[in-house]
Each structure stands twice: as C-alpha cells, then as structure tokens.
Motif scaffolding. Structure first.
Motif, PDB file in Angstrom:
ATOM      1  N   GLU A   1       8.624 -14.951   0.696  1.00 30.87           N
ATOM      2  CA  GLU A   1       9.270 -13.995  -0.207  1.00 30.87           C
ATOM      3  C   GLU A   1       8.805 -12.555   0.010  1.00 30.87           C
ATOM      4  N   VAL A   2       8.519 -12.217   1.266  1.00 30.18           N
ATOM      5  CA  VAL A   2       8.257 -10.831   1.642  1.00 30.18           C
ATOM      6  C   VAL A   2       9.563 -10.281   2.216  1.00 30.18           C
ATOM      7  N   LEU A   3      10.129  -9.274   1.553  1.00 27.80           N
ATOM      8  CA  LEU A   3      11.477  -8.809   1.840  1.00 27.80           C
ATOM      9  C   LEU A   3      11.488  -7.581   2.737  1.00 27.80           C
ATOM     10  N   CYS A   4      12.687  -7.178   3.140  1.00 30.79           N
ATOM     11  CA  CYS A   4      12.863  -5.950   3.923  1.00 30.79           C
ATOM     12  C   CYS A   4      12.181  -4.768   3.216  1.00 30.79           C
ATOM     13  N   GLN A   5      12.450  -4.640   1.906  1.00 28.46           N
ATOM     14  CA  GLN A   5      11.928  -3.519   1.128  1.00 28.46           C
ATOM     15  C   GLN A   5      10.405  -3.502   1.112  1.00 28.46           C
ATOM     16  N   ASP A   6       9.775  -4.680   1.201  1.00 29.75           N
ATOM     17  CA  ASP A   6       8.310  -4.784   1.099  1.00 29.75           C
ATOM     18  C   ASP A   6       7.605  -4.249   2.336  1.00 29.75           C
ATOM     19  N   CYS A   7       8.346  -4.089   3.444  1.00 33.23           N
ATOM     20  CA  CYS A   7       7.759  -3.550   4.672  1.00 33.23           C
ATOM     21  C   CYS A   7       8.314  -2.173   5.034  1.00 33.23           C
ATOM     22  N   HIS A   8       9.590  -1.928   4.716  1.00 37.77           N
ATOM     23  CA  HIS A   8      10.236  -0.691   5.161  1.00 37.77           C
ATOM     24  C   HIS A   8      10.331   0.374   4.080  1.00 37.77           C
ATOM     25  N   MET A   9       9.923   0.063   2.857  1.00 36.98           N
ATOM     26  CA  MET A   9       9.941   1.059   1.793  1.00 36.98           C
ATOM     27  C   MET A   9       8.525   1.321   1.275  1.00 36.98           C
ATOM     28  N   VAL A  10       7.562   1.291   2.196  1.00 31.84           N
ATOM     29  CA  VAL A  10       6.161   1.511   1.829  1.00 31.84           C
ATOM     30  C   VAL A  10       5.465   2.318   2.916  1.00 31.84           C
ATOM     31  N   GLU A  11       4.271   2.824   2.580  1.00 34.40           N
ATOM     32  CA  GLU A  11       3.442   3.506   3.573  1.00 34.40           C
ATOM     33  C   GLU A  11       2.957   2.500   4.623  1.00 34.40           C
ATOM     34  N   THR A  12       2.463   3.022   5.739  1.00 34.28           N
ATOM     35  CA  THR A  12       2.068   2.168   6.858  1.00 34.28           C
ATOM     36  C   THR A  12       0.975   1.181   6.478  1.00 34.28           C
ATOM     37  N   GLU A  13      -0.034   1.624   5.752  1.00 36.54           N
ATOM     38  CA  GLU A  13      -1.129   0.727   5.393  1.00 36.54           C
ATOM     39  C   GLU A  13      -0.666  -0.377   4.452  1.00 36.54           C
ATOM     40  N   THR A  14       0.253  -0.041   3.559  1.00 37.28           N
ATOM     41  CA  THR A  14       0.801  -1.068   2.667  1.00 37.28           C
ATOM     42  C   THR A  14       1.626  -2.070   3.458  1.00 37.28           C
ATOM     43  N   PHE A  15       2.385  -1.582   4.445  1.00 37.20           N
ATOM     44  CA  PHE A  15       3.140  -2.468   5.334  1.00 37.20           C
ATOM     45  C   PHE A  15       2.224  -3.470   6.021  1.00 37.20           C
ATOM     46  N   LYS A  16       1.085  -3.003   6.501  1.00 36.48           N
ATOM     47  CA  LYS A  16       0.150  -3.901   7.188  1.00 36.48           C
ATOM     48  C   LYS A  16      -0.352  -5.000   6.249  1.00 36.48           C
ATOM     49  N   LYS A  17      -0.653  -4.620   5.014  1.00 39.96           N
ATOM     50  CA  LYS A  17      -1.122  -5.616   4.037  1.00 39.96           C
ATOM     51  C   LYS A  17      -0.020  -6.617   3.712  1.00 39.96           C
ATOM     52  N   SER A  18       1.198  -6.125   3.555  1.00 39.16           N
ATOM     53  CA  SER A  18       2.321  -7.025   3.268  1.00 39.16           C
ATOM     54  C   SER A  18       2.500  -8.035   4.392  1.00 39.16           C
ATOM     55  N   ALA A  19       2.391  -7.552   5.633  1.00 38.93           N
ATOM     56  CA  ALA A  19       2.609  -8.416   6.794  1.00 38.93           C
ATOM     57  C   ALA A  19       1.447  -9.373   7.027  1.00 38.93           C
ATOM     58  N   ASP A  20       0.234  -8.902   6.832  1.00 38.81           N
ATOM     59  CA  ASP A  20      -0.949  -9.728   7.115  1.00 38.81           C
ATOM     60  C   ASP A  20      -1.216 -10.760   6.023  1.00 38.81           C
ATOM     61  N   GLU A  21      -1.017 -10.352   4.782  1.00 33.39           N
ATOM     62  CA  GLU A  21      -1.387 -11.196   3.640  1.00 33.39           C
ATOM     63  C   GLU A  21      -0.180 -11.810   2.934  1.00 33.39           C
TER      64      GLU A  21
END
Length: 488
Positions: free
Chosen positions: A236-256
């Motif tokens: 349940e990690v969506l497009c918005q969770d990676c592309h509507m955030v800062e880079t560091e938040t994107f990394k956390k979304s993708a890793d965790e």
C-alpha cells in the motif's frame, strides 16, 4: 442399438455450438470503443460539461502559494510546453493526423482538449490554462475514473472524469476535491471543497501513466500496472507516497514501505525526467526569471538524486577450472516502485558501462562506452525495450509501436544478471573492475530528431538559447569498483 462415444458426443455438441455462434464470435472485437461515451477519443477523458470554467494556476496560487511554488517548475507544469513533447506531437500530427494526436494532448493539457482550445502542435495563441499542462485545477477537478469502461478495461490514455464545478439555480459553484476532510472555511468562498477517497489512491494517476497505442491498445507505457503487479502495491505504498515527497522521505517510503505523514507531502511530482527541468531552467534564465530558473534546477537536482538512489550494482567473479572466466554484474531495482526504467522504455536508455584492467593498467575488457557521436554501441547492455509495428519490424514512434520484441526493464525489488567474458593475460594475478549504471532520457540521435521537429512557433534559440542540440546529460546512477584474483 447404435451408440456414440461420449467424446464424440461432446465434440459434436461443440461443433454445433460453434456453427450457431461462429458469425457473432468472428465479429466480436477485442478492444471495443464506445465513441459516444468517449467523445474525445483516442483521448479517454470525460468532462461533465458546464459553463463552470477551469481556474488557471496563478489564481490558485493566491491562496495556496506554497503548493503553487512547488508545482511551478514541476514536470506537470511543463507537460504541454516541453519542446521534446512538442517535437514528438508535431511528428505525430504529420504522420497520422491531429485526431489521433489528441490522445497525447489529452494528458498533456486536459483543459485545452476538452474546451477545444488546442487544435494542434505549438504554443502560439493559447491561454495560460491550456499552457499550464497538468495544473492544480486538473487534478483537483477529477471526480472519478472510467478505467473499467476503456477498450482495454484498464486505465489508459486519460481515463478520468473532470468536473470543475456545477451549475445551480443561484449560479456557478466551483468544486475542488482533495484527500482530506475539508477544514472550516475551505475555499474561502471561491470554491466548495469535497473530500475524495480517489485522491488517496494510485488510480488517480493511472489514467495518464498508462499510455496505450491509439488503435491497438498495446501498453507503450505501463507504469501503473508495473506498480500494481509489484510489492509496493501489496504494501500500500502509492505513487503519491514516492513522487509527492522530498527525496529523503521517498527513500524511507521505498526502504521501509512506510507511508509519509500528512505534513510530508509536496507538489513537486518529481521523477526521473531531469532533461525537461534542465531545458526549462535554461529558458527561464534566458527570459530573466532567476527565481523560476532556481526552482527548476532544484527539480533537476532532485531528479538526479532520485535516479542515483533507485538502483544498485553487485560485482562477482565467475571461475572455471581455477581461472577467472566471467564477470557477473547484478543490476538491482532497490527503490523504484515500478520497473526501472519505466515510461517510453523503447526511448529511455539505462545501460552498463564496464571497464576491466590488469595490474599494469592495460584494458582487457570494455563495454558500453558511448560512441564519438554520442550514440550507444549496439552491443551495450541496455535495459530498455525494442518496439515493433504491425509488420513485426523495428519501430520507435508511439503511433507505430504495437508490441515489444524485447523487454529488459527491471521490476520493483527485482534484478537482472549480466555476464561478461574475461580473458586475463596469463601473467596477470588480479584485475580491477569499474562498472557504471548510466541513464539518459533518449538516444542522442532521437533527441536531435525530436527537437529538430518542434513547431515553427517554438524558437529553440530565442527561448532556450540553443544554437544546436547539445549532448544529452548522462547520469551515473551507480558506480562500483572491485578487484578480483585471476586464479582461485
């Protein structure tokens, strides 16, 4: 008494049924199109038409300055003005006509299409709303989707519904939709606010991030399905969770597999398209808008950093009979929630450049180095797709590609292994390897052809300061070195 064998009875029944229904089966279509339901076909946008106007971004920025500044300079804001897109659109119109090219315009400037303002390539004479591409009022006017009703019964070619407002007995009411419950005085009397569960789903993005051939409905771009069929959708990690955030938040979304907090979302819509930001920054600087140029270069830096954090490489030796025989390079998609690369994968280039040397510095293996004219060698290991047309011959233009003859992209959390034969000199005791995973938006010749095809009202020299098409920027996504003994 005569008896039929049971298998014969079944076969006869099947034949009889086929004779009865054969004509209807033969006439059925795999991809059936309801042209009344989709009046802008091959764009699949629907518009609940009324006198309620679309609001241009500057008007939204009056109350939402932070969101406007983030959006202004994003790839969404540049979607229609992009000179590479305009070159492709111009080529498409000349090849298959404007009625077909409307498919592209429907996602690159939805308001311009449904209002009938856009009648072909070029920017001349268009309103700010049409030029704004995928603006605030487009996403926040989406009231539903028609993904199931499309010819493919999947999201494709702008399969969403626009409802910027409604007409009432007392006049026009503008309605803007968002993912959260409206606060008191939301809209400040200018528009009504509605909570929309769709804005908390990837389906909101799906219609335009699934590009299908206008007639054959082959997925030339399948970013949404790549996500849906992968682990990020399961978590349940969506497009918005990676592309509507800062880079560091994107990394956390993708890793965790962590969904961001509400306060972490931004309107950057940042991805891998650094070339668009690079060109637009040059135009803003030439036009004297240093503030916008700075914002665009911030988008450029974010895109490059995103690319550098998306993949990884592992280098391993392969020995046979005690001698180094091969180098194995494992290319891993570690953070992209869709395939790597994605979107127009028959144009994108993501390839390996590998150089091996012995102790003396002598090169014993080289692969993937660009040719002097900027093109990629034919034997380079390129993780992309080869398109083909109805004749099963190579094709690259989106109006021709109806299938892939080769598809080498890497799925989310997946990998591809590449092997290179190694023949080290007999006296060599060790080899040094350097491997790079490199990326650029397109082949140099392809980019030159597209930018060379821009409509006459787009002056590359006057707007972008380009005397000629420069060498396309290349991003080294990953660089790894290793030393291996030649004997085991």
């Amino acid at each position: 008494m005569n008896r039929f064998h049971p298998l014969c009875t079944l076969a006869c029944a099947a034949l009889f049924l086929a004779l009865l229904t054969g004509s209807s089966l033969a006439a059925s279509k795999v991809f059936d199109v309801d042209l009344e339901f989709y009046p802008y076909y091959p764009s699949l946008i629907k518009w609940n038409k009324s006198s309620v106007p679309f609001s241009e971004p500057r008007k939204c920025g009056g109350c939402h300055s932070k969101q406007y500044k983030e959006w202004n300079g994003s790839v969404h804001s540049l979607a229609f003005k992009d000179p590479v897109y305009q070159g492709e659109l111009n080529k498409g119109v000349k090849a298959v006509g404007h009625d077909i090219a409307r498919q592209c315009e429907g996602c690159h400037s939805p308001a311009g299409v449904v209002t009938g303002e856009i009648k072909g390539p070029g920017n001349a004479g268009l309103s700010d709303m049409a030029l704004a591409g995928v603006s605030c009022d487009i996403c926040h006017s989406v009231s539903g989707t028609t993904h199931w009703q499309t010819p493919s019964h999947e999201p494709e070619n702008g399969s969403f519904i626009l409802t910027p407002g409604v007409e009432t007995t007392s006049g026009q009411t503008l309605i803007k939709r968002g993912p959260f419950k409206p606060s008191d005085n939301c809209g400040a009397g200018f528009h009504k606010c509605e909570e929309s569960s769709l804005h908390l789903q990837a389906d909101l993005c799906a219609g335009c991030h699934q590009v299908y051939h206008y007639d054959s409905h082959f997925p030339i771009e399948a970013t949404y399905l790549e996500w849906k069929h992968g682990p990020y959708a399961q978590k349940e990690v969506l497009c918005q969770d990676c592309h509507m955030v800062e880079t560091e938040t994107f990394k956390k979304s993708a890793d965790e597999f962590r969904k961001p907090e509400r306060g972490e979302y931004r309107h950057y819509f940042n991805g891998a398209n650094f070339l668009l930001s690079y060109l637009a920054a040059g135009a803003a600087k030439k036009g004297g808008d240093e503030k916008l140029a700075k914002s665009l270069m911030q988008q450029y830096d974010m895109a490059v950093e995103r690319l550098k954090s998306a993949a990884d490489l592992e280098l391993s030796p392969v020995y046979r009979d005690g001698r180094l025989a091969e180098l194995k390079v494992r290319v891993k998609n570690v953070r992209a929630g869709h395939n790597l690369p994605t979107s127009l994968t028959n144009v994108r280039e993501m390839w390996l450049e590998v150089i091996a040397k012995d102790e003396s510095g002598k090169v014993i293996l080289t692969s993937g180095s660009l040719n002097p004219d900027g093109t990629l060698p034919g034997d380079a290991r390129n993780f992309h797709s080869d398109g083909m047309g109805n004749d099963f011959h190579f094709a690259i233009d989106p109006w021709k590609v109806t299938a892939f003859s080769r598809h080498e992209t890497i799925p989310p959390k997946g990998y591809k292994d590449v092997y290179y034969g190694m023949t080290a000199p007999a006296e060599a005791k060790a080899v040094t390897i350097e491997a790079k995973l490199r990326f650029r938006q397109a082949d140099q010749k392809v980019a030159e052809a597209l930018l060379g095809a821009v409509p006459k009202d787009i002056d590359l020299k006057a707007t972008y300061g380009l005397e000629k098409v420069p060498a396309l920027p290349v991003v080294d996504m990953v660089v790894r070195q290793a030393n291996f003994a030649t004997t085991k």
